[in-house]
Motif scaffolding. Structure first.
Motif, PDB file in Angstrom:
ATOM      1  N   ALA A   1      16.504  41.606  -4.409  1.00 35.68           N
ATOM      2  CA  ALA A   1      17.618  42.473  -4.017  1.00 35.68           C
ATOM      3  C   ALA A   1      17.890  43.554  -5.054  1.00 35.68           C
ATOM      4  O   ALA A   1      18.378  44.640  -4.717  1.00 35.68           O
ATOM      5  CB  ALA A   1      18.878  41.639  -3.797  1.00 35.68           C
ATOM      6  N   HIS A   2      17.545  43.282  -6.296  1.00 32.88           N
ATOM      7  CA  HIS A   2      17.788  44.273  -7.348  1.00 32.88           C
ATOM      8  C   HIS A   2      16.856  45.474  -7.249  1.00 32.88           C
ATOM      9  O   HIS A   2      17.036  46.456  -7.966  1.00 32.88           O
ATOM     10  CB  HIS A   2      17.653  43.622  -8.731  1.00 32.88           C
ATOM     11  CG  HIS A   2      18.760  42.671  -9.037  1.00 32.88           C
ATOM     12  ND1 HIS A   2      18.545  41.321  -9.277  1.00 32.88           N
ATOM     13  CD2 HIS A   2      20.098  42.857  -9.116  1.00 32.88           C
ATOM     14  CE1 HIS A   2      19.695  40.732  -9.508  1.00 32.88           C
ATOM     15  NE2 HIS A   2      20.655  41.635  -9.420  1.00 32.88           N
ATOM     16  N   GLY A   3      15.871  45.394  -6.368  1.00 29.93           N
ATOM     17  CA  GLY A   3      14.997  46.543  -6.138  1.00 29.93           C
ATOM     18  C   GLY A   3      15.095  47.077  -4.723  1.00 29.93           C
ATOM     19  O   GLY A   3      14.272  47.885  -4.310  1.00 29.93           O
ATOM     20  N   SER A   4      16.124  46.644  -4.001  1.00 25.65           N
ATOM     21  CA  SER A   4      16.216  46.956  -2.572  1.00 25.65           C
ATOM     22  C   SER A   4      16.775  48.329  -2.266  1.00 25.65           C
ATOM     23  O   SER A   4      16.678  48.808  -1.140  1.00 25.65           O
ATOM     24  CB  SER A   4      17.103  45.911  -1.895  1.00 25.65           C
ATOM     25  OG  SER A   4      18.457  46.041  -2.355  1.00 25.65           O
ATOM     26  N   GLY A   5      17.404  48.973  -3.253  1.00 26.53           N
ATOM     27  CA  GLY A   5      18.050  50.253  -2.996  1.00 26.53           C
ATOM     28  C   GLY A   5      19.500  50.109  -2.581  1.00 26.53           C
ATOM     29  O   GLY A   5      20.183  51.113  -2.373  1.00 26.53           O
ATOM     30  N   GLY A   6      19.993  48.879  -2.471  1.00 27.85           N
ATOM     31  CA  GLY A   6      21.364  48.642  -2.058  1.00 27.85           C
ATOM     32  C   GLY A   6      22.309  48.408  -3.223  1.00 27.85           C
ATOM     33  O   GLY A   6      22.068  48.839  -4.353  1.00 27.85           O
ATOM     34  N   LYS A   7      23.402  47.683  -2.925  1.00 29.79           N
ATOM     35  CA  LYS A   7      24.454  47.495  -3.917  1.00 29.79           C
ATOM     36  C   LYS A   7      23.980  46.711  -5.135  1.00 29.79           C
ATOM     37  O   LYS A   7      24.343  47.029  -6.272  1.00 29.79           O
ATOM     38  CB  LYS A   7      25.644  46.774  -3.284  1.00 29.79           C
ATOM     39  CG  LYS A   7      26.821  46.625  -4.254  1.00 29.79           C
ATOM     40  CD  LYS A   7      27.983  45.929  -3.608  1.00 29.79           C
ATOM     41  CE  LYS A   7      29.135  45.828  -4.617  1.00 29.79           C
ATOM     42  NZ  LYS A   7      28.754  45.116  -5.844  1.00 29.79           N
ATOM     43  N   ALA A   8      23.156  45.671  -4.919  1.00 31.09           N
ATOM     44  CA  ALA A   8      22.677  44.884  -6.056  1.00 31.09           C
ATOM     45  C   ALA A   8      21.890  45.756  -7.029  1.00 31.09           C
ATOM     46  O   ALA A   8      22.025  45.641  -8.249  1.00 31.09           O
ATOM     47  CB  ALA A   8      21.823  43.717  -5.561  1.00 31.09           C
ATOM     48  N   MET A   9      21.078  46.643  -6.482  1.00 31.51           N
ATOM     49  CA  MET A   9      20.299  47.551  -7.326  1.00 31.51           C
ATOM     50  C   MET A   9      21.211  48.536  -8.040  1.00 31.51           C
ATOM     51  O   MET A   9      21.047  48.806  -9.240  1.00 31.51           O
ATOM     52  CB  MET A   9      19.273  48.295  -6.478  1.00 31.51           C
ATOM     53  CG  MET A   9      18.397  49.258  -7.254  1.00 31.51           C
ATOM     54  SD  MET A   9      17.115  49.962  -6.185  1.00 31.51           S
ATOM     55  CE  MET A   9      16.390  51.157  -7.300  1.00 31.51           C
ATOM     56  N   ARG A  10      22.192  49.075  -7.320  1.00 31.37           N
ATOM     57  CA  ARG A  10      23.119  50.028  -7.932  1.00 31.37           C
ATOM     58  C   ARG A  10      23.904  49.369  -9.060  1.00 31.37           C
ATOM     59  O   ARG A  10      24.099  49.957 -10.128  1.00 31.37           O
ATOM     60  CB  ARG A  10      24.071  50.584  -6.873  1.00 31.37           C
ATOM     61  CG  ARG A  10      25.114  51.562  -7.417  1.00 31.37           C
ATOM     62  CD  ARG A  10      24.464  52.792  -8.038  1.00 31.37           C
ATOM     63  NE  ARG A  10      25.476  53.688  -8.583  1.00 31.37           N
ATOM     64  CZ  ARG A  10      25.933  54.765  -7.944  1.00 31.37           C
ATOM     65  NH1 ARG A  10      25.467  55.065  -6.742  1.00 31.37           N
ATOM     66  NH2 ARG A  10      26.841  55.530  -8.499  1.00 31.37           N
ATOM     67  N   ASP A  11      24.345  48.131  -8.844  1.00 31.98           N
ATOM     68  CA  ASP A  11      25.079  47.414  -9.891  1.00 31.98           C
ATOM     69  C   ASP A  11      24.212  47.201 -11.127  1.00 31.98           C
ATOM     70  O   ASP A  11      24.658  47.365 -12.268  1.00 31.98           O
ATOM     71  CB  ASP A  11      25.572  46.060  -9.361  1.00 31.98           C
ATOM     72  CG  ASP A  11      26.727  46.190  -8.397  1.00 31.98           C
ATOM     73  OD1 ASP A  11      27.240  47.320  -8.244  1.00 31.98           O
ATOM     74  OD2 ASP A  11      27.133  45.173  -7.800  1.00 31.98           O
ATOM     75  N   LEU A  12      22.950  46.828 -10.895  1.00 31.56           N
ATOM     76  CA  LEU A  12      22.030  46.611 -12.014  1.00 31.56           C
ATOM     77  C   LEU A  12      21.836  47.897 -12.805  1.00 31.56           C
ATOM     78  O   LEU A  12      21.899  47.902 -14.048  1.00 31.56           O
ATOM     79  CB  LEU A  12      20.692  46.107 -11.485  1.00 31.56           C
ATOM     80  CG  LEU A  12      19.652  45.725 -12.549  1.00 31.56           C
ATOM     81  CD1 LEU A  12      19.976  44.356 -13.118  1.00 31.56           C
ATOM     82  CD2 LEU A  12      18.245  45.721 -11.952  1.00 31.56           C
ATOM     83  N   ILE A  13      21.602  48.985 -12.104  1.00 32.36           N
ATOM     84  CA  ILE A  13      21.386  50.279 -12.764  1.00 32.36           C
ATOM     85  C   ILE A  13      22.641  50.705 -13.527  1.00 32.36           C
ATOM     86  O   ILE A  13      22.566  51.127 -14.684  1.00 32.36           O
ATOM     87  CB  ILE A  13      20.979  51.340 -11.734  1.00 32.36           C
ATOM     88  CG1 ILE A  13      19.580  51.026 -11.191  1.00 32.36           C
ATOM     89  CG2 ILE A  13      21.011  52.737 -12.349  1.00 32.36           C
ATOM     90  CD1 ILE A  13      19.163  51.897 -10.024  1.00 32.36           C
ATOM     91  N   ASP A  14      23.797  50.576 -12.880  1.00 29.95           N
ATOM     92  CA  ASP A  14      25.052  51.008 -13.516  1.00 29.95           C
ATOM     93  C   ASP A  14      25.354  50.208 -14.773  1.00 29.95           C
ATOM     94  O   ASP A  14      25.661  50.767 -15.828  1.00 29.95           O
ATOM     95  CB  ASP A  14      26.216  50.865 -12.539  1.00 29.95           C
ATOM     96  CG  ASP A  14      26.272  52.001 -11.538  1.00 29.95           C
ATOM     97  OD1 ASP A  14      25.532  52.986 -11.739  1.00 29.95           O
ATOM     98  OD2 ASP A  14      27.033  51.909 -10.566  1.00 29.95           O
ATOM     99  N   GLU A  15      25.261  48.886 -14.649  1.00 22.74           N
ATOM    100  CA  GLU A  15      25.702  48.046 -15.769  1.00 22.74           C
ATOM    101  C   GLU A  15      24.706  48.006 -16.918  1.00 22.74           C
ATOM    102  O   GLU A  15      25.097  48.005 -18.084  1.00 22.74           O
ATOM    103  CB  GLU A  15      25.991  46.620 -15.296  1.00 22.74           C
ATOM    104  CG  GLU A  15      26.502  45.745 -16.438  1.00 22.74           C
ATOM    105  CD  GLU A  15      27.015  44.399 -15.969  1.00 22.74           C
ATOM    106  OE1 GLU A  15      27.005  43.466 -16.774  1.00 22.74           O
ATOM    107  OE2 GLU A  15      27.420  44.298 -14.797  1.00 22.74           O
ATOM    108  N   ILE A  16      23.424  47.972 -16.605  1.00 15.97           N
ATOM    109  CA  ILE A  16      22.427  47.815 -17.670  1.00 15.97           C
ATOM    110  C   ILE A  16      21.897  49.155 -18.168  1.00 15.97           C
ATOM    111  O   ILE A  16      21.892  49.419 -19.374  1.00 15.97           O
ATOM    112  CB  ILE A  16      21.286  46.905 -17.200  1.00 15.97           C
ATOM    113  CG1 ILE A  16      21.824  45.486 -16.981  1.00 15.97           C
ATOM    114  CG2 ILE A  16      20.144  46.899 -18.233  1.00 15.97           C
ATOM    115  CD1 ILE A  16      20.791  44.474 -16.566  1.00 15.97           C
TER     116      ILE A  16
END
Length: 367
Positions: free
Chosen positions: A35-50
Protein backbone atom coordinates in the motif's frame (compact mmCIF):
# COMPACT_ATOMS: atom_id res chain seq x y z
CA UNK A 1 -26.36 15.64 0.25
CA UNK A 2 -25.67 19.35 0.16
CA UNK A 3 -21.94 20.18 0.24
CA UNK A 4 -22.25 23.79 -0.83
CA UNK A 5 -19.68 26.29 0.53
CA UNK A 6 -22.21 27.71 2.98
CA UNK A 7 -22.98 24.42 4.68
CA UNK A 8 -20.00 22.10 4.10
CA UNK A 9 -18.13 22.99 7.29
CA UNK A 10 -21.08 21.83 9.38
CA UNK A 11 -21.62 18.68 7.36
CA UNK A 12 -20.62 15.47 9.27
CA UNK A 13 -19.04 14.01 6.13
CA UNK A 14 -16.91 17.12 5.66
CA UNK A 15 -15.85 17.07 9.33
CA UNK A 16 -14.85 13.40 9.07
CA UNK A 17 -12.79 14.14 5.96
CA UNK A 18 -10.99 16.99 7.70
CA UNK A 19 -10.24 14.75 10.70
CA UNK A 20 -8.69 12.16 8.39
CA UNK A 21 -6.58 14.82 6.64
CA UNK A 22 -5.29 16.14 9.96
CA UNK A 23 -3.94 12.67 10.66
CA UNK A 24 -1.94 12.84 7.42
CA UNK A 25 1.71 12.01 7.89
CA UNK A 26 1.13 9.58 10.77
CA UNK A 27 2.74 6.34 9.60
CA UNK A 28 1.74 3.67 12.10
CA UNK A 29 2.88 0.63 10.12
CA UNK A 30 6.04 -0.93 11.48
CA UNK A 31 6.95 -2.40 8.10
CA UNK A 32 6.56 -1.32 4.48
CA UNK A 33 3.52 -2.78 2.73
CA UNK A 34 2.48 -2.75 -0.91
CA UNK A 35 0.00 0.00 0.00
CA UNK A 36 2.93 2.34 0.57
CA UNK A 37 3.59 2.24 -3.17
CA UNK A 38 -0.03 2.37 -4.31
CA UNK A 39 -0.27 6.10 -4.95
CA UNK A 40 -2.96 6.48 -2.28
CA UNK A 41 -3.11 7.79 1.27
CA UNK A 42 -0.65 5.27 2.72
CA UNK A 43 1.95 6.33 0.17
CA UNK A 44 1.26 10.03 0.74
CA UNK A 45 1.63 9.57 4.51
CA UNK A 46 4.92 7.74 4.04
CA UNK A 47 6.28 10.45 1.74
CA UNK A 48 5.09 13.28 3.99
CA UNK A 49 6.35 11.89 7.27
CA UNK A 50 9.64 10.33 6.20
CA UNK A 51 10.86 12.14 3.09
CA UNK A 52 9.22 15.58 3.10
CA UNK A 53 9.77 15.94 6.83
CA UNK A 54 13.42 14.84 6.57
CA UNK A 55 14.38 16.74 3.42
CA UNK A 56 12.24 19.85 4.06
CA UNK A 57 13.15 22.79 1.83
CA UNK A 58 11.17 25.39 -0.18
CA UNK A 59 11.47 23.55 -3.51
CA UNK A 60 10.53 20.11 -2.21
CA UNK A 61 7.66 21.40 -0.06
CA UNK A 62 5.74 22.44 -3.19
CA UNK A 63 5.20 18.69 -3.86
CA UNK A 64 5.01 19.09 -7.62
CA UNK A 65 5.93 16.30 -10.03
CA UNK A 66 9.17 18.13 -10.76
CA UNK A 67 11.51 20.69 -9.18
CA UNK A 68 11.71 24.13 -10.78
CA UNK A 69 14.82 26.32 -10.64
CA UNK A 70 15.60 29.92 -11.41
CA UNK A 71 17.94 29.75 -14.41
CA UNK A 72 19.37 33.21 -13.79
CA UNK A 73 20.43 32.13 -10.29
CA UNK A 74 22.04 28.96 -11.63
CA UNK A 75 23.95 30.69 -14.42
CA UNK A 76 25.18 33.41 -12.08
CA UNK A 77 27.38 30.69 -10.53
CA UNK A 78 28.90 29.37 -13.75
CA UNK A 79 28.42 28.89 -17.47
CA UNK A 80 27.59 25.15 -17.69
CA UNK A 81 25.42 22.63 -15.85
CA UNK A 82 26.80 19.31 -14.64
CA UNK A 83 24.24 16.50 -14.44
CA UNK A 84 24.79 12.96 -13.13
CA UNK A 85 22.89 9.96 -11.82
CA UNK A 86 23.79 6.87 -9.80
CA UNK A 87 22.10 3.94 -8.07
CA UNK A 88 23.01 2.38 -4.72
CA UNK A 89 22.44 -1.27 -3.83
CA UNK A 90 25.11 -1.73 -1.14
CA UNK A 91 24.86 -4.70 1.20
CA UNK A 92 24.62 -4.30 4.18
CA UNK A 93 22.62 -1.06 4.41
CA UNK A 94 24.58 0.06 7.48
CA UNK A 95 28.32 -0.49 7.75
CA UNK A 96 31.27 0.90 9.74
CA UNK A 97 31.63 4.61 9.05
CA UNK A 98 28.52 5.13 6.92
CA UNK A 99 25.28 3.73 5.44
CA UNK A 100 23.40 3.59 2.15
CA UNK A 101 21.78 7.00 2.70
CA UNK A 102 24.98 8.94 3.27
CA UNK A 103 26.63 6.95 0.49
CA UNK A 104 23.90 7.92 -1.98
CA UNK A 105 24.30 11.62 -1.25
CA UNK A 106 28.10 11.74 -1.11
CA UNK A 107 28.53 9.50 -4.15
CA UNK A 108 26.47 11.82 -6.33
CA UNK A 109 27.99 14.96 -4.83
CA UNK A 110 31.45 13.62 -5.67
CA UNK A 111 30.51 12.72 -9.25
CA UNK A 112 29.58 16.38 -9.71
CA UNK A 113 32.56 17.73 -7.79
CA UNK A 114 35.22 15.99 -9.89
CA UNK A 115 33.96 17.88 -12.95
CA UNK A 116 34.76 21.08 -11.06
CA UNK A 117 31.06 21.75 -10.44
CA UNK A 118 29.49 23.18 -7.34
CA UNK A 119 26.80 20.62 -6.35
CA UNK A 120 23.39 22.23 -5.79
CA UNK A 121 20.44 19.85 -6.08
CA UNK A 122 19.74 16.13 -5.74
CA UNK A 123 16.83 13.82 -6.43
CA UNK A 124 16.02 10.77 -4.31
CA UNK A 125 14.14 7.76 -5.70
CA UNK A 126 13.75 4.63 -3.59
CA UNK A 127 12.72 1.07 -4.35
CA UNK A 128 11.45 -0.57 -1.18
CA UNK A 129 10.92 -4.27 -0.59
CA UNK A 130 7.67 -5.23 1.08
CA UNK A 131 8.48 -6.00 4.71
CA UNK A 132 11.28 -3.47 5.14
CA UNK A 133 11.11 -2.06 8.71
CA UNK A 134 9.76 1.49 8.59
CA UNK A 135 12.35 2.52 11.17
CA UNK A 136 15.12 1.48 8.76
CA UNK A 137 13.72 3.85 6.15
CA UNK A 138 13.54 6.65 8.73
CA UNK A 139 17.22 6.13 9.62
CA UNK A 140 18.26 6.18 5.98
CA UNK A 141 16.26 9.34 5.22
CA UNK A 142 17.70 11.10 8.28
CA UNK A 143 21.21 10.08 7.20
CA UNK A 144 20.61 11.43 3.69
CA UNK A 145 19.46 14.77 5.06
CA UNK A 146 22.45 15.02 7.42
CA UNK A 147 24.78 14.33 4.48
CA UNK A 148 22.95 16.84 2.27
CA UNK A 149 23.17 19.50 4.97
CA UNK A 150 26.90 18.84 5.39
CA UNK A 151 27.40 19.17 1.63
CA UNK A 152 25.20 22.31 1.50
CA UNK A 153 22.84 20.90 -1.12
CA UNK A 154 19.09 20.30 -1.28
CA UNK A 155 17.15 17.12 -2.08
CA UNK A 156 14.34 18.62 -4.14
CA UNK A 157 12.29 15.82 -5.72
CA UNK A 158 12.01 12.05 -5.84
CA UNK A 159 9.92 8.93 -6.24
CA UNK A 160 8.86 5.92 -4.16
CA UNK A 161 8.16 2.41 -5.40
CA UNK A 162 7.36 -0.77 -3.43
CA UNK A 163 7.92 -4.26 -4.82
CA UNK A 164 6.74 -7.67 -3.57
CA UNK A 165 8.75 -9.41 -0.88
CA UNK A 166 11.70 -11.15 -2.53
CA UNK A 167 11.62 -8.96 -5.66
CA UNK A 168 14.39 -6.71 -4.28
CA UNK A 169 16.74 -6.75 -1.30
CA UNK A 170 15.40 -4.37 1.38
CA UNK A 171 16.17 -0.95 -0.15
CA UNK A 172 17.69 0.48 -3.33
CA UNK A 173 18.29 4.20 -3.89
CA UNK A 174 18.75 6.18 -7.09
CA UNK A 175 19.98 9.77 -6.98
CA UNK A 176 20.54 12.35 -9.69
CA UNK A 177 22.47 15.54 -9.15
CA UNK A 178 22.76 18.98 -10.71
CA UNK A 179 25.67 21.35 -10.24
CA UNK A 180 27.18 24.41 -11.92
CA UNK A 181 30.68 24.51 -13.41
CA UNK A 182 32.47 27.86 -13.01
CA UNK A 183 33.67 29.61 -16.14
CA UNK A 184 37.17 28.61 -17.22
CA UNK A 185 37.16 25.14 -15.60
CA UNK A 186 37.74 22.43 -18.22
CA UNK A 187 38.41 19.03 -16.62
CA UNK A 188 38.47 15.95 -18.86
CA UNK A 189 40.10 12.52 -19.05
CA UNK A 190 41.15 13.47 -22.59
CA UNK A 191 43.40 16.32 -21.36
CA UNK A 192 46.07 14.23 -19.60
CA UNK A 193 49.52 15.07 -21.00
CA UNK A 194 53.04 13.62 -20.76
CA UNK A 195 54.84 15.26 -17.85
CA UNK A 196 51.69 15.56 -15.72
CA UNK A 197 51.62 14.34 -12.13
CA UNK A 198 48.96 12.14 -10.48
CA UNK A 199 47.88 12.84 -6.89
CA UNK A 200 45.45 10.97 -4.64
CA UNK A 201 43.90 12.45 -1.49
CA UNK A 202 44.47 9.56 0.91
CA UNK A 203 44.41 5.87 1.79
CA UNK A 204 43.03 3.37 -0.71
CA UNK A 205 40.57 0.55 -0.17
CA UNK A 206 39.02 1.47 3.18
CA UNK A 207 35.44 1.37 1.86
CA UNK A 208 35.80 -1.96 0.09
CA UNK A 209 37.46 -3.57 3.11
CA UNK A 210 34.86 -2.16 5.52
CA UNK A 211 31.97 -3.55 3.45
CA UNK A 212 33.61 -6.94 3.15
CA UNK A 213 34.12 -7.22 6.90
CA UNK A 214 30.65 -5.86 7.70
CA UNK A 215 29.06 -8.75 5.81
CA UNK A 216 30.23 -11.02 8.60
CA UNK A 217 31.48 -13.73 6.30
CA UNK A 218 35.03 -13.48 7.66
CA UNK A 219 36.22 -13.90 11.23
CA UNK A 220 38.16 -10.64 11.14
CA UNK A 221 38.22 -8.01 13.87
CA UNK A 222 39.45 -4.61 12.67
CA UNK A 223 38.54 -0.95 13.08
CA UNK A 224 38.47 -0.23 9.32
CA UNK A 225 35.70 2.23 8.42
CA UNK A 226 34.38 3.38 5.07
CA UNK A 227 35.97 6.57 3.75
CA UNK A 228 32.56 7.87 2.61
CA UNK A 229 32.75 11.68 2.55
CA UNK A 230 31.89 14.65 0.31
CA UNK A 231 34.82 15.98 -1.73
CA UNK A 232 33.48 19.22 -3.26
CA UNK A 233 35.24 21.51 -0.77
CA UNK A 234 38.52 19.65 -1.31
CA UNK A 235 38.07 20.14 -5.06
CA UNK A 236 37.46 23.85 -4.46
CA UNK A 237 40.79 24.02 -2.60
CA UNK A 238 42.53 22.36 -5.54
CA UNK A 239 40.99 24.67 -8.14
CA UNK A 240 41.95 27.78 -6.17
CA UNK A 241 45.65 27.00 -6.64
CA UNK A 242 45.38 25.17 -9.98
CA UNK A 243 42.40 26.11 -12.20
CA UNK A 244 44.09 24.24 -15.05
CA UNK A 245 43.52 20.76 -13.54
CA UNK A 246 43.69 18.36 -16.47
CA UNK A 247 41.68 15.38 -15.18
CA UNK A 248 39.91 14.28 -12.01
CA UNK A 249 37.82 11.25 -11.04
CA UNK A 250 36.60 9.68 -7.81
CA UNK A 251 37.96 6.16 -7.44
CA UNK A 252 34.82 4.14 -6.67
CA UNK A 253 34.10 0.73 -8.23
CA UNK A 254 37.24 -0.62 -9.85
CA UNK A 255 39.39 1.58 -7.62
CA UNK A 256 42.51 3.51 -8.52
CA UNK A 257 43.58 1.03 -11.21
CA UNK A 258 40.40 1.55 -13.23
CA UNK A 259 40.57 5.35 -13.04
CA UNK A 260 44.18 5.43 -14.23
CA UNK A 261 43.44 3.05 -17.10
CA UNK A 262 40.54 5.27 -18.16
CA UNK A 263 42.88 8.29 -18.17
CA UNK A 264 45.60 6.42 -20.09
CA UNK A 265 43.19 5.15 -22.75
CA UNK A 266 41.28 8.44 -23.14
CA UNK A 267 44.47 10.49 -23.65
CA UNK A 268 46.60 7.75 -25.24
CA UNK A 269 49.40 8.20 -22.72
CA UNK A 270 51.36 6.00 -20.34
CA UNK A 271 51.08 6.28 -16.56
CA UNK A 272 53.79 5.04 -14.21
CA UNK A 273 52.74 4.33 -10.63
CA UNK A 274 55.17 4.11 -7.72
CA UNK A 275 53.96 1.44 -5.26
CA UNK A 276 56.00 2.93 -2.41
CA UNK A 277 54.09 6.21 -2.71
CA UNK A 278 50.55 4.76 -2.65
CA UNK A 279 48.93 5.20 0.80
CA UNK A 280 47.23 1.99 2.03
CA UNK A 281 46.46 1.09 5.65
CA UNK A 282 48.27 -1.95 6.99
CA UNK A 283 44.93 -3.47 8.01
CA UNK A 284 43.65 -3.13 4.44
CA UNK A 285 46.84 -4.72 3.12
CA UNK A 286 46.28 -7.58 5.56
CA UNK A 287 42.70 -8.17 4.40
CA UNK A 288 43.87 -8.15 0.78
CA UNK A 289 46.67 -10.62 1.47
CA UNK A 290 44.31 -13.04 3.23
CA UNK A 291 41.74 -12.94 0.42
CA UNK A 292 44.04 -12.54 -2.56
CA UNK A 293 42.73 -9.06 -3.42
CA UNK A 294 44.61 -6.04 -4.74
CA UNK A 295 44.03 -2.69 -2.97
CA UNK A 296 44.50 -0.91 -6.30
CA UNK A 297 41.13 -2.34 -7.38
CA UNK A 298 39.21 -1.92 -4.11
CA UNK A 299 36.31 0.56 -4.11
CA UNK A 300 36.58 3.91 -2.36
CA UNK A 301 33.85 6.44 -1.56
CA UNK A 302 35.92 9.41 -0.47
CA UNK A 303 38.97 9.32 -2.72
CA UNK A 304 39.71 11.34 -5.83
CA UNK A 305 42.50 11.06 -8.36
CA UNK A 306 43.69 14.37 -9.81
CA UNK A 307 46.08 14.94 -12.71
CA UNK A 308 47.84 18.32 -12.84
CA UNK A 309 50.80 19.91 -14.65
CA UNK A 310 54.06 19.09 -12.90
CA UNK A 311 54.72 22.77 -12.16
CA UNK A 312 51.54 22.89 -10.04
CA UNK A 313 51.97 19.57 -8.24
CA UNK A 314 53.46 20.84 -4.98
CA UNK A 315 50.92 23.67 -4.68
CA UNK A 316 48.05 21.25 -5.26
CA UNK A 317 49.48 18.74 -2.78
CA UNK A 318 49.79 21.47 -0.14
CA UNK A 319 46.22 22.67 -0.78
CA UNK A 320 44.91 19.13 -0.45
CA UNK A 321 46.78 18.48 2.79
CA UNK A 322 45.25 21.63 4.29
CA UNK A 323 41.76 20.05 4.04
CA UNK A 324 40.67 17.17 6.34
CA UNK A 325 39.70 15.05 3.32
CA UNK A 326 43.19 15.43 1.88
CA UNK A 327 45.47 15.26 4.92
CA UNK A 328 47.06 12.03 3.64
CA UNK A 329 47.37 13.18 0.03
CA UNK A 330 50.34 11.88 -1.95
CA UNK A 331 51.93 12.14 -5.38
CA UNK A 332 51.72 8.59 -6.72
CA UNK A 333 52.44 8.63 -10.46
CA UNK A 334 53.75 10.49 -13.48
CA UNK A 335 52.44 10.59 -17.04
CA UNK A 336 54.65 9.65 -19.99
CA UNK A 337 54.21 9.49 -23.75
CA UNK A 338 54.70 5.73 -23.80
CA UNK A 339 53.64 3.04 -23.60
CA UNK A 340 50.39 4.64 -24.81
CA UNK A 341 47.22 3.50 -23.09
CA UNK A 342 49.11 1.46 -20.47
CA UNK A 343 49.46 1.81 -16.70
CA UNK A 344 52.68 0.44 -15.19
CA UNK A 345 53.48 -0.11 -11.51
CA UNK A 346 56.99 0.16 -10.13
CA UNK A 347 56.90 -2.35 -7.28
CA UNK A 348 58.69 -2.17 -3.95
CA UNK A 349 61.23 -4.55 -5.49
CA UNK A 350 61.96 -2.06 -8.32
CA UNK A 351 60.35 -4.33 -10.90
CA UNK A 352 57.57 -3.19 -13.25
CA UNK A 353 54.22 -4.83 -13.93
CA UNK A 354 51.19 -3.85 -15.97
CA UNK A 355 48.13 -2.68 -14.02
CA UNK A 356 45.24 -3.58 -16.29
CA UNK A 357 41.51 -2.89 -16.12
CA UNK A 358 39.57 -4.93 -13.56
CA UNK A 359 38.05 -8.04 -15.11
CA UNK A 360 34.87 -9.11 -13.33
CA UNK A 361 33.97 -7.80 -9.88
CA UNK A 362 36.11 -8.34 -6.79
CA UNK A 363 33.24 -7.46 -4.45
CA UNK A 364 29.65 -7.24 -5.74
CA UNK A 365 27.19 -4.71 -4.28
CA UNK A 366 29.92 -2.53 -2.84
CA UNK A 367 28.01 0.74 -3.39
Amino acid sequence: MDLSPNTSEQNPLFQKLEKVRRRQGKVRDTHITLAHGSGGKAMRDLIDEIFVKSFDNPILSQLEDQASFNLAHLMSQGDRLAFTTDSYVVDPLFFPGSDIGELAVNGTVNDLAVSGAKPLYLTCSVILEEGLPTETLRRVAASMQAAARKADIQIVTGDTKVVHRGAADKLFINTAGIGVIPKGIEISAQKVQPGDVVIINGELGNHGAAILIARGELALDTDIESDCQPLHNLVANILKVCPEVHAMRDATRGGLATVLNEFALSSNVGIRLDEKSIPVREEVKGVCEILGLDPLYLANEGKLVVVVPKKSAEAVLSAMKSHPAGKDAAIIAEVSASPPGVVLLKTVFNAERIVDMLVGDQLPRIC
